[in-house]
Every structure is written in structure tokens, then in C-alpha cells.
Design a protein around this motif. Sequence first.
Motif, PDB file in Angstrom:
ATOM      1  N   ARG A  56      -1.769  -4.278   7.434  1.00 10.24           N
ATOM      2  CA  ARG A  56      -2.325  -4.673   6.133  1.00 10.24           C
ATOM      3  C   ARG A  56      -1.265  -5.412   5.305  1.00 10.24           C
ATOM      4  O   ARG A  56      -1.548  -6.456   4.715  1.00 10.24           O
ATOM      5  CB  ARG A  56      -2.798  -3.406   5.412  1.00 10.24           C
ATOM      6  N   ALA A  77       0.824  -1.209   0.000  1.00 10.43           N
ATOM      7  CA  ALA A  77       0.000   0.000   0.000  1.00 10.43           C
ATOM      8  C   ALA A  77       0.861   1.263   0.000  1.00 10.43           C
ATOM      9  O   ALA A  77       1.896   1.320   0.668  1.00 10.43           O
ATOM     10  CB  ALA A  77      -0.884  -0.012   1.253  1.00 10.43           C
ATOM     11  N   ARG A 125     -11.707  -3.364  -2.278  1.00  9.76           N
ATOM     12  CA  ARG A 125     -12.301  -2.323  -1.427  1.00  9.76           C
ATOM     13  C   ARG A 125     -13.832  -2.322  -1.569  1.00  9.76           C
ATOM     14  O   ARG A 125     -14.558  -2.200  -0.577  1.00  9.76           O
ATOM     15  CB  ARG A 125     -11.742  -0.944  -1.801  1.00  9.76           C
ATOM     16  N   ARG A 171      -0.895 -14.245   3.817  1.00  8.45           N
ATOM     17  CA  ARG A 171      -2.052 -15.112   3.541  1.00  8.45           C
ATOM     18  C   ARG A 171      -1.629 -16.249   2.595  1.00  8.45           C
ATOM     19  O   ARG A 171      -0.646 -16.120   1.856  1.00  8.45           O
ATOM     20  CB  ARG A 171      -3.188 -14.284   2.923  1.00  8.45           C
ATOM     21  N   ALA A 214     -10.027   0.090   3.753  1.00  9.46           N
ATOM     22  CA  ALA A 214      -8.747  -0.548   3.392  1.00  9.46           C
ATOM     23  C   ALA A 214      -8.538  -1.826   4.208  1.00  9.46           C
ATOM     24  O   ALA A 214      -8.157  -2.872   3.662  1.00  9.46           O
ATOM     25  CB  ALA A 214      -7.587   0.433   3.621  1.00  9.46           C
ATOM     26  N   ASP A 222      -1.567  -9.135   3.918  1.00  2.00           N
ATOM     27  CA  ASP A 222      -1.532  -9.348   2.464  1.00  2.00           C
ATOM     28  C   ASP A 222      -0.377 -10.265   2.048  1.00  2.00           C
ATOM     29  O   ASP A 222      -0.488 -11.025   1.084  1.00  2.00           O
ATOM     30  CB  ASP A 222      -1.412  -8.009   1.729  1.00  2.00           C
ATOM     31  N   ARG A 276     -11.333 -14.378  -3.714  1.00  2.00           N
ATOM     32  CA  ARG A 276     -10.346 -14.126  -4.773  1.00  2.00           C
ATOM     33  C   ARG A 276     -10.751 -14.877  -6.056  1.00  2.00           C
ATOM     34  O   ARG A 276     -10.672 -14.334  -7.155  1.00  2.00           O
ATOM     35  CB  ARG A 276      -8.937 -14.542  -4.347  1.00  2.00           C
ATOM     36  N   ALA A 296     -10.976  -4.484   3.107  1.00  2.83           N
ATOM     37  CA  ALA A 296     -10.551  -5.043   1.816  1.00  2.83           C
ATOM     38  C   ALA A 296      -9.468  -6.095   2.041  1.00  2.83           C
ATOM     39  O   ALA A 296      -9.508  -7.187   1.460  1.00  2.83           O
ATOM     40  CB  ALA A 296     -10.018  -3.925   0.919  1.00  2.83           C
ATOM     41  N   SER A 297      -8.510  -5.778   2.884  1.00  2.00           N
ATOM     42  CA  SER A 297      -7.410  -6.708   3.144  1.00  2.00           C
ATOM     43  C   SER A 297      -7.942  -7.996   3.785  1.00  2.00           C
ATOM     44  O   SER A 297      -7.465  -9.093   3.483  1.00  2.00           O
ATOM     45  CB  SER A 297      -6.383  -6.002   4.045  1.00  2.00           C
ATOM     46  N   ASP A 353      -1.186  -9.336  -6.644  1.00  2.00           N
ATOM     47  CA  ASP A 353      -0.923 -10.674  -7.201  1.00  2.00           C
ATOM     48  C   ASP A 353      -1.053 -10.672  -8.721  1.00  2.00           C
ATOM     49  O   ASP A 353      -1.316 -11.705  -9.316  1.00  2.00           O
ATOM     50  CB  ASP A 353      -1.921 -11.686  -6.619  1.00  2.00           C
ATOM     51  N   ILE A 354      -0.896  -9.520  -9.345  1.00  2.00           N
ATOM     52  CA  ILE A 354      -1.134  -9.460 -10.793  1.00  2.00           C
ATOM     53  C   ILE A 354      -0.028 -10.220 -11.541  1.00  2.00           C
ATOM     54  O   ILE A 354      -0.309 -11.051 -12.401  1.00  2.00           O
ATOM     55  CB  ILE A 354      -1.220  -7.989 -11.283  1.00  2.00           C
ATOM     56  N   THR A 389      -6.918  -2.900  -9.195  1.00  2.00           N
ATOM     57  CA  THR A 389      -7.636  -4.078  -8.675  1.00  2.00           C
ATOM     58  C   THR A 389      -7.917  -3.949  -7.175  1.00  2.00           C
ATOM     59  O   THR A 389      -8.789  -4.629  -6.655  1.00  2.00           O
ATOM     60  CB  THR A 389      -6.874  -5.400  -8.951  1.00  2.00           C
ATOM     61  N   GLY A 390      -7.179  -3.065  -6.486  1.00  2.00           N
ATOM     62  CA  GLY A 390      -7.479  -2.816  -5.072  1.00  2.00           C
ATOM     63  C   GLY A 390      -8.912  -2.330  -4.890  1.00  2.00           C
ATOM     64  O   GLY A 390      -9.564  -2.638  -3.886  1.00  2.00           O
ATOM     65  N   GLY A 418      -1.993  -4.110  -8.369  1.00  2.00           N
ATOM     66  CA  GLY A 418      -2.548  -4.834  -7.221  1.00  2.00           C
ATOM     67  C   GLY A 418      -1.469  -5.478  -6.382  1.00  2.00           C
ATOM     68  O   GLY A 418      -0.438  -4.871  -6.085  1.00  2.00           O
ATOM     69  N   ARG A 475     -12.018   4.959  -0.324  1.00  2.00           N
ATOM     70  CA  ARG A 475     -10.644   5.303   0.097  1.00  2.00           C
ATOM     71  C   ARG A 475     -10.631   5.801   1.529  1.00  2.00           C
ATOM     72  O   ARG A 475     -10.324   6.939   1.816  1.00  2.00           O
ATOM     73  CB  ARG A 475     -10.048   6.346  -0.845  1.00  2.00           C
ATOM     74  N   LYS A 509       2.088   2.695  -6.606  1.00  2.00           N
ATOM     75  CA  LYS A 509       1.537   1.881  -7.707  1.00  2.00           C
ATOM     76  C   LYS A 509       0.457   2.599  -8.497  1.00  2.00           C
ATOM     77  O   LYS A 509       0.439   2.557  -9.713  1.00  2.00           O
ATOM     78  CB  LYS A 509       0.844   0.607  -7.187  1.00  2.00           C
TER      79      LYS A 509
HETATM   80  O1   DC Z   1      -4.276  -1.369  -3.435  1.00  2.00           O
HETATM   81  P1   DC Z   1      -5.246  -1.105  -2.274  1.00  2.00           P
HETATM   82  O2   DC Z   1      -4.553  -0.553  -1.061  1.00  2.00           O
HETATM   83  O3   DC Z   1      -6.420  -0.286  -2.671  1.00  2.00           O
HETATM   84  O4   DC Z   1      -5.811  -2.570  -1.881  1.00  2.00           O
HETATM   85  C1   DC Z   1      -6.700  -2.781  -0.800  1.00  2.00           C
HETATM   86  C2   DC Z   1      -6.542  -4.216  -0.294  1.00  2.00           C
HETATM   87  O5   DC Z   1      -7.025  -5.115  -1.282  1.00  2.00           O
HETATM   88  C3   DC Z   1      -5.127  -4.658   0.010  1.00  2.00           C
HETATM   89  O6   DC Z   1      -4.745  -4.424   1.352  1.00  2.00           O
HETATM   90  C4   DC Z   1      -5.128  -6.126  -0.319  1.00  2.00           C
HETATM   91  C5   DC Z   1      -6.225  -6.309  -1.316  1.00  2.00           C
HETATM   92  N1   DC Z   1      -5.749  -6.541  -2.677  1.00  2.00           N
HETATM   93  C6   DC Z   1      -5.392  -7.837  -3.005  1.00  2.00           C
HETATM   94  O7   DC Z   1      -5.404  -8.710  -2.148  1.00  2.00           O
HETATM   95  N2   DC Z   1      -5.041  -8.143  -4.284  1.00  2.00           N
HETATM   96  C7   DC Z   1      -5.005  -7.199  -5.232  1.00  2.00           C
HETATM   97  N3   DC Z   1      -4.665  -7.537  -6.475  1.00  2.00           N
HETATM   98  C8   DC Z   1      -5.323  -5.851  -4.910  1.00  2.00           C
HETATM   99  C9   DC Z   1      -5.682  -5.546  -3.607  1.00  2.00           C
END
Ligand code: DC
Length: 201
Positions: free
Chosen positions: A154, A7, A34, A161, A69, A158, A82, A72-73, A105-106, A29-30, A103, A64, A11
Amino acid sequence: MAIDGPAAAGKGTISKAVAAHFGFAHLDTGLIYRATGRRVLDGEDPLQAARALVPADLARGDLRTPEVAQAASRVAALPEVRAALVNFQREFARRAGGAVLDGRDIGTVICPDAEAKLFVTASDEVRAARRLAELAPRFPDLTLAKVLDDLRARDARDAEREAAPMRPAKDAVQLDTSKMDIGEAVAAAIRVVQDRLPPSA
Ligand code: DC
């Protein structure tokens, strides 16, 4: 092209600028996680929330925030959530004309065959200061210590996991933006992409 990293490393800014430079579409993708987290905070089941997402969810103005946040995590650690979100991201990545996805894991999971992969980092302190500057106008009571704690919690969730943890792909170029301003970081990212595009592009 795939841009991953923790974070507030830069990016989002880099991805938007790279997409604009090359004329590619951009997906943050976040925002998908979110938007799912937001629905869960509103009382929905995580998997139902992920399956029910529509484009308007990603345009919500309340994604945001520190609370979203963290939500989302947390939802992002659930393998079934996922899995429900993979196809949308891959379809976006395959669009004609090129795409940048940013993101966690892209480069490793969503687009392992991306032409160019970047893993953007910055020191914890620099990232916390950047995030505080972004949030302070809306959250005047936030402190640097609180933002730093939130970011570290976070990042740990992230990265640790089991499902698609945040990590650089083996073939990703690492970009540490701690000592760069926006212009320098964007220029460095554009060079990486340019070097990897087919000569006709
Ligand atoms: O990029 P961001 O801070 O907006 O993402 C928010 C949360 O979403 C982040 O803590 C983990 C998850 N995330 C994810 O697991 N995989 C992604 N490709 C993008 C975000």
C-alpha cells in the motif's frame, strides 16, 4: 492543520487528540477513499462511487478491513477519483473554528497553506505490529508477515502514484513515532501545532 504519513504510523490517534486539544474539527480523509473503495468492491464504477459518496458512507462499520484498505489505495491512484473528492476536503478544512485533516496529500495538495503540517512516520515493523494488534480481534488468522506485506504494498502504491503521491510537504515537521507511546506522540504533535498557531489562538 495537515497530518500526513503512511498507514498505521499513528496519524489517526494523533489527529483526534490534537483536534480535541485545540477544539478543532477532525476529518480522517482515508475514510473517504475507504468508502469509495468499499463501493467499488460492491460493484460500482470508481468515479461514480466517489461522486455518489454521502456522509453516511463514512460511518459504515465495514471500512477498517485489510481488503477495503487495499481497495482504497487502488481507487486513490485514479486522478479523476481524487479530483472528485477535493472540494469536500477543502470545504471541511476552511470551516470556522479550525480543522485537522489527516491523510497522504493534505500538506502537499489539499491544504498547501495549512498553518501547521506534520508528517508522521514509524518503522515498517512497528507499524505492522500496531496494525496487527488493532485487527487481530476481528481477523484472528492474520499474521505479522501478511500485515507487513500489505502495508508495504500500500505504501509503495501510495508513494509512487502520479496523482498526489504520499510525500512530506517541504514545510512539514517530521515525527517518527517508532519509539514513542501514544502520550509522547500526541504531546510532540501538540507542541508543533502550538508553535505555529497565531499568538491569539
Ligand atoms: O489512512 P488510511 O489507511 O485509512 O487510507 C486508506 C488509503 O486511502 C491509503 O492507502 C491511500 C488512500 N488515501 C489517499 O490516497 N489520500 C489521502 N489523503 C488519504 C488516504
